[in-house]
Write a protein that holds these residues in place. Structure first.
Motif, short mmCIF file in Angstrom:
data_model
loop_
_atom_site.label_atom_id
_atom_site.label_comp_id
_atom_site.label_asym_id
_atom_site.label_seq_id
_atom_site.Cartn_x
_atom_site.Cartn_y
_atom_site.Cartn_z
N SER A 142 -28.23 -30.61 17.68
CA SER A 142 -28.56 -31.15 19.01
C SER A 142 -27.34 -31.87 19.59
CB SER A 142 -29.75 -32.11 18.91
OG SER A 142 -29.45 -33.20 18.07
N THR A 143 -27.30 -31.94 20.90
CA THR A 143 -26.20 -32.64 21.57
C THR A 143 -26.72 -33.93 22.19
OG1 THR A 143 -26.55 -31.44 23.65
CG2 THR A 143 -24.96 -30.51 22.10
N TRP A 144 -25.89 -34.97 22.13
CA TRP A 144 -26.25 -36.29 22.63
C TRP A 144 -25.13 -36.79 23.53
CZ3 TRP A 144 -30.82 -38.80 21.30
CH2 TRP A 144 -31.63 -38.10 20.40
N ASN A 145 -25.48 -37.14 24.76
CA ASN A 145 -24.51 -37.70 25.71
C ASN A 145 -25.00 -39.07 26.14
OD1 ASN A 145 -22.69 -35.36 25.99
ND2 ASN A 145 -24.52 -34.37 26.80
N TYR A 146 -24.11 -40.05 26.09
CA TYR A 146 -24.46 -41.44 26.38
C TYR A 146 -23.87 -41.86 27.72
CZ TYR A 146 -25.90 -41.45 21.55
OH TYR A 146 -26.54 -41.17 20.38
N TYR A 147 -24.64 -42.68 28.44
CA TYR A 147 -24.23 -43.16 29.76
C TYR A 147 -24.46 -44.66 29.83
CZ TYR A 147 -24.87 -38.18 30.49
OH TYR A 147 -24.82 -36.81 30.36
N GLY A 148 -23.58 -45.37 30.52
CA GLY A 148 -23.72 -46.81 30.65
C GLY A 148 -23.23 -47.50 29.38
N GLU A 149 -23.32 -48.81 29.39
CA GLU A 149 -22.87 -49.60 28.25
C GLU A 149 -23.99 -49.67 27.22
OE1 GLU A 149 -21.50 -54.15 27.21
OE2 GLU A 149 -21.45 -53.51 29.30
N ASP A 150 -23.75 -49.05 26.06
CA ASP A 150 -24.77 -49.02 25.01
C ASP A 150 -25.16 -50.44 24.61
OD1 ASP A 150 -26.58 -48.00 23.21
OD2 ASP A 150 -25.08 -47.26 21.78
N GLY A 151 -26.44 -50.65 24.38
CA GLY A 151 -26.93 -51.97 24.01
C GLY A 151 -27.36 -52.82 25.19
N SER A 157 -28.08 -48.68 29.75
CA SER A 157 -27.67 -47.54 28.91
C SER A 157 -28.78 -46.52 28.76
CB SER A 157 -27.20 -48.03 27.55
OG SER A 157 -28.25 -48.65 26.85
N ARG A 158 -28.36 -45.28 28.64
CA ARG A 158 -29.30 -44.19 28.41
C ARG A 158 -28.56 -43.06 27.72
NH1 ARG A 158 -28.84 -40.32 32.64
NH2 ARG A 158 -27.47 -41.08 34.26
N CYS A 159 -29.32 -42.16 27.17
CA CYS A 159 -28.71 -40.97 26.58
C CYS A 159 -29.56 -39.74 26.93
CB CYS A 159 -28.55 -41.11 25.07
SG CYS A 159 -30.09 -41.14 24.13
N ARG A 160 -28.88 -38.64 26.99
CA ARG A 160 -29.52 -37.34 27.25
C ARG A 160 -29.32 -36.51 26.00
NH1 ARG A 160 -32.75 -34.44 29.81
NH2 ARG A 160 -32.33 -32.27 30.10
N TRP A 161 -30.40 -35.92 25.49
CA TRP A 161 -30.26 -35.05 24.33
C TRP A 161 -30.80 -33.67 24.67
CZ3 TRP A 161 -34.55 -38.04 24.90
CH2 TRP A 161 -35.79 -37.46 24.60
N GLU A 162 -30.18 -32.69 24.05
CA GLU A 162 -30.59 -31.29 24.22
C GLU A 162 -30.77 -30.69 22.84
OE1 GLU A 162 -31.03 -29.52 27.07
OE2 GLU A 162 -30.38 -31.08 28.45
#
Length: 180
Positions: free
Chosen positions: A69-78, A82-87
């Motif tokens: 799976s692929t994971w892309n992170y957006y915004g400052e984690d924590g 912050s959010r992430c998109r997974w496929e």
């Protein structure tokens, strides 16, 4: 004669479909489950580990079901931005967006997961932390909302068992990771 039998069979099948749809219409559309574990760490240590989306790769059973799976992170984690998109092509992992929606240091973290492929399901995940004598009781509460007709998933024992098994395994992984 054949036409009469065919009509009766067709009527029977249509009746079954209608009964099934009526059952789904009135079936639960929300599922909740919670489980707790005690971790030999302070609530601030547990909180500071759990608030990062990227740390899920160290503990989340669901996250580790598909290594491709692929994971892309957006915004400052924590942070709540912050959010992430997974496929994923895995039927157990699906695809969607996860975001941090509430942070209340060191007692509460809330995540929202919106599955968008192959169907739409919203789940709210709450981590509730209570410290006592230097240890933290971590409770993971999940509420999943299924729109009609996907609420059929709630009616299966397999769904309930899968969620419970995944949460228990993930909590045990958090405990192991933090108590290293």
């Amino acid at each position: 004669m054949k036409m009469k039998v065919l009509k009766k069979v067709l009527f029977f099948i249509l009746t079954l479909i209608m009964v099934f749809l009526v059952v789904l219409l009135f079936a639960k559309k929300e599922y909740s489950f919670q489980q707790s574990v005690t971790i030999d760490k302070s609530s601030s240590e547990v909180y500071n580990f759990l608030k990062f989306l990227q740390n899920q790769e160290h503990y989340h059973d669901w996250r580790n079901k598909d290594k491709a799976s692929t994971w892309n992170y957006y915004g400052e984690d924590g942070t709540t931005s912050s959010r992430c998109r997974w496929e994923s092509n895995n039927k157990q992992v699906l695809s969607g967006i996860q975001s941090i929606t509430k942070l209340n240091y060191p007692e509460h973290i809330q995540f929202e997961m919106q599955v968008d492929k192959p169907y739409s399901i919203l789940s709210i995940h709450n981590f509730i932390l209570k410290e006592k004598d230097g240890k933290t009781e971590l409770t993971w509460n999940i509420t999943v909302r299924f729109p009609f007709p996907y609420n059929i998933l709630i009616l299966t024992d397999n769904f309930d068992n899968t969620v419970k098994r995944s949460v228990v395994l993930s909590l045990n992984n958090i405990k192991k990771e933090l108590e290293k």
